[in-house]
Each structure stands twice: as C-alpha cells, then as structure tokens.
Design an enzyme around this catalytic site. Structure first.
Site, PDB file in Angstrom:
ATOM      1  N   HIS A 283      36.928  -2.547  76.931  1.00 45.26           N
ATOM      2  CA  HIS A 283      37.600  -2.595  78.215  1.00 45.26           C
ATOM      3  C   HIS A 283      37.870  -1.154  78.655  1.00 45.26           C
ATOM      4  O   HIS A 283      37.908  -0.239  77.822  1.00 45.26           O
ATOM      5  CB  HIS A 283      38.932  -3.342  78.106  1.00 45.26           C
ATOM      6  CG  HIS A 283      38.783  -4.811  77.832  1.00 45.26           C
ATOM      7  ND1 HIS A 283      38.024  -5.634  78.627  1.00 45.26           N
ATOM      8  CD2 HIS A 283      39.302  -5.602  76.853  1.00 45.26           C
ATOM      9  CE1 HIS A 283      38.085  -6.877  78.155  1.00 45.26           C
ATOM     10  NE2 HIS A 283      38.846  -6.884  77.074  1.00 45.26           N
ATOM     11  N   CYS A 326      34.897  -1.387  82.311  1.00 48.10           N
ATOM     12  CA  CYS A 326      35.337  -1.318  83.703  1.00 48.10           C
ATOM     13  C   CYS A 326      35.750   0.104  84.053  1.00 48.10           C
ATOM     14  O   CYS A 326      36.180   0.882  83.203  1.00 48.10           O
ATOM     15  CB  CYS A 326      36.522  -2.252  83.937  1.00 48.10           C
ATOM     16  SG  CYS A 326      36.064  -3.966  84.160  1.00 48.10           S
TER      17      CYS A 326
END
Length: 458
Positions: A283, A326
């Site tokens: 992430h 991301c």
C-alpha cells in the site's frame, strides 16, 4: 430428534457454505459437519498464522459461537499464533452453525482471503463448481466466480469499497496468472544493438530485490492485499528467466524495509554484475510505501540508497525500480473519448551547461542511470485483481516476457502504459465500475537498456 439418514446427495445454495451429507454420519445439533471440520483442518496452519482475532472474537461472541469464558481462555494464550490455535481447537466443538458463522465473521472483519481458502477446500470436498459456492450476500446478478479487482488502499480512513462488497469484479477473463516464458535474444539482435546500449553480459545479469507486503498489522488498519502473492511470485519468475539472482523480503515493517534495502544496496556482488532491480509492492501514498506496521518509507530514501554517492558498486550501471502502490486517494473515473484526436507536445527537458573545470576524476551527478516504473499517476489509486494480481504487474510481466528479446526497457514501459490505458474495471453498482488506471515511468538512463535475455547462450 435427528432426521433419518438419507442417501448421499449434493446440496447447493447460492449464498451459504453448505456441505453435502456424504453418508459419514447423521448430524445432531452439537456436531460440526465433517466437511467443515476437514476444511478447517486442511487450512489449519495458514489460519493459525494469518487470523487477526481482536474484532473476530467479538463477532463470534455476538453470534453465540463462543462464550465469554472461551474468549478469555483464548486471550490468555501468549502470542497471536497460540491464540489462533486455541480458537481453531474450539470451533469444531461449537455446533453445526459454527463454520458458517466463522466464515461470516471473516467477511465482516475483512479477512475474506481466509474465507476463500476454506471455501475452496470445501468446494473440492463436495465437487461443487466454484461459481456457485460463494456465500457473499451480494445484491447483484453477475457471475460470482469472476476474480475481483480492488484498490490499493491509500488512505486508511477512507473506505473505497461499499460494506457489502469487499472487492470489485474485473472484466478480465481467467482465474490466475499466465505461465511465463521469456523469448531469448538472437545473436544478430545483440550484435546490432549492444554497442549503443548499457553493457549487460554478466551472469547473473544483476541482483534483484522483491519486497512485498501483503499482511498488515499496524494501527492504520490497512487491508490484506489479496492477490499480492501473485504479484511477487510472477516477478520472481520473470526476473529469474531474465537472468537475475533474486532476493525476496515479505511483510516488512518500514524500519525492516529500510534496513533490508540498505543491506541489499551494499552487497559486494553488485561489483561483478551489470545491473540491478528493486520491486516494491505494498500500500502507499504519493512519495512513500507502507510497511506492515502502517509506517511510511519514503521513495526518495530508496533512490538515495542506490545513487552514485551511496552505492558506488552500481555507478554507471542501470538500476530499475518498479513500484506497485497507490500514490493518492483518487479513483480515476476516466472520460469518454470524443470524435477526433487532439495532440499536445510533451514538455522537453533542457540541459544547462555549467562551467567546466579540469578535474582529476570524471564527475557524476549524484543520481543517474535509474529508471522507475509506477503503477499509477501521482494522486491516484492503483488497482489490483484478487486472483491475477495487480493490473500493473500483470502488464509488466506480460510485456517483458514477450519483448525483452528485442526492445529496450523504456520502450517496454511505454507498451505497459498502453496496456494499462486499455484496461477497465467491471463492478456494477460500485464506484469502481469502469474505473481506469494510468501507469507512468521516469528515467535518468543515459543509454538504451536492453536486457538481452539468453545472450550469450549458456
């Protein structure tokens, strides 16, 4: 009163995991079905390693599967592994509803990947087609057997998925990654291209580090990266086929990531090899990737470890970075293409000539000979398919396996961009329906970077 024993038959329901009565025994009100017990047994090790109990126990308590005394008994065990084992010892004794309630609790606590393990095992025991075994209560009429794409969590405080849908359908066909085969470079191609390219002849070609975070335990409540295991497996396979020696680091805290990257950058083996690869899968936010503890490692720190000042063994050698994470919170909704095409010139870089001095040694810029591929644009979210892995890594491995034989890395990343541009999410009724993603790369390479797979031949 127990029902009379019936002939073995298959019981199929759309939304509940049920086991066929295979004639082993007649179930009373206190026993868990043998198939359910077998599914728990076959996945016992993975469940013991991966279960997160804090919220799960409350759900089981609410469903009357465990008692307050049982919860205290579980929590009294030292360490999460021992607590998980204690729960797994108790579940088979908690009646015929225990398995279904356990699966529901896994969904409600975002541990769907563990439920999927159980249901896949159960499906094999029952010989039930996967497309009709899913217990998720999805208010939709599309095929429940399709793999799901999900957004790489970028803000732990922002739920990107509706509560009834932990993931979104992908319009892509297939239920798993392809089998990779790298086409070898021909001697003719090598002879006509190697003089203007970086030297890439060493065996191994270089060292590659794949750092993959899948299970997160920090306070930021980052979700399990279902499909992340496919990503790092595919990259390991690709890099091996390209001639690299691989190191893999799994589920690292931010501090462990920092230390692992620093150790890797200082390996003496870099001196005798011609290139280097670093892949970061986690992430993330713009400018950083998360460790499993929810703390950030800044990408600039990663690049610094491999620059000309801190990693002299890799001076003038190409260094490739691939970041699957991301870089923001926005989901790219895409726009409809209008008739006619408009073109805009890309901004061009200008060189600045400084005063030249006579030096005893050739000077290098602090950072050069690097190329970095990003899964998405700054400020946007990256998408990941729960069965086939991330959109970006799937495209990357496909392009590199097919074109490394006759195309340099920068051009291959352009082809990756083209594949990502065409991809589109399919999740009717959610914000991810027809969502888009756009990858990009940045480069300080000074020559063409051909990987020349298979040359010279062994």
């Amino acid at each position: 009163m127990a029902a009379p024993c019936a002939p073995p038959r298959l019981v199929l329901r759309r939304r509940r995991p049920v086991a066929a009565d295979r004639g082993r025994r007649t179930l009373g009100v206190c026993g868990m079905h043998p198939d359910h017990q077998e599914a728990l047994k076959r996945n016992r090790v993975e469940l013991a390693k991966q279960l997160v109990l804090s919220e799960l126990l409350e759900h089981l308590l609410e469903k009357d599967i465990i008692t307050l005394e049982m919860r205290e008994l579980i929590q009294a065990k030292v360490g999460s592994f021992n607590q998980n084992v204690e729960l797994l010892n108790l579940l088979p004794k908690r009646g015929p509803r225990a398995f279904e309630a356990f699966c529901a609790a896994l969904r409600e606590t975002k541990q769907d990947h563990l439920e999927d393990l159980l249901l896949a095992t159960l499906s094999g025991l029952q010989h039930v087609a996967p497309s009709i075994r899913s217990p998720r209560n999805l208010s939709c009429d599309y095929d429940l057997s399709l793999p799901f794409p999900v957004c790489e969590s970028c803000s732990p405080h922002k739920r990107l998925c509706p509560a009834t849908d932990t993931a979104e359908h992908s319009m892509d066909n297939g239920d798993g990654p392809p089998c990779l085969q790298v086409k070898p470079c021909t001697p003719e191609f090598y002879q006509t291209h190697h003089q203007l390219a970086y030297r890439l002849q060493s065996r191994p070609r270089g060292l590659a580090l794949v750092l993959s975070n899948v299970h997160f335990t920090g306070e930021k409540d980052l979700e399990f990266r279902s499909g992340g295991d496919v990503d790092h497996s595919m990259l390991v396979t690709l890099f091996k086929l390209l001639g690299y020696k691989i190191q893999v680091l799994l589920d690292q805290t931010a501090q462990e990531m920092q230390e692992g990257l620093e150790t890797f950058s200082q390996l003496r083996a870099h001196r005798s090899t011609d290139s280097c690869i670093v892949a970061l899968l986690s992430h993330g936010v713009d400018g950083g990737v998360y460790g499993v503890d929810g703390k950030l490692l800044q990408l600039q720190e990663v690049f610094r470890l491999f620059d000309n000042a801190n990693c002299p063994s890799l001076q003038n050698k190409p260094k490739m970075f691939f970041v699957q994470a991301c870089r923001g919170e926005e989901t790219d909704r895409g726009v409809d293409q209008q008739d006619g095409r408009s073109q805009a010139d890309s901004p061009k870089c200008q060189e600045s000539d400084g005063g030249r001095e006579e030096l005893l040694k050739v000077r290098l810029p602090t950072r050069s000979d690097m190329i970095c591929g990003f899964a998405c644009l700054k400020g946007t979210a990256a998408m990941r398919n729960t069965k086939r892995g991330s959109w970006y890594i799937e495209a990357l491995t496909q392009v590199f396996s097919e074109h490394a034989c006759d195309m340099h890395v920068a051009d291959m990343l352009v082809k990756v961009n083209a594949l990502i541009k065409e991809r589109e999410g399919y999740a009717p009724g959610t914000e991810f329906h027809r969502c888009k993603e756009m990858s990009e790369y940045c480069s300080t390479l000074c020559r063409h970077l051909y990987l020349f797979p298979g040359h010279p031949p062994t």
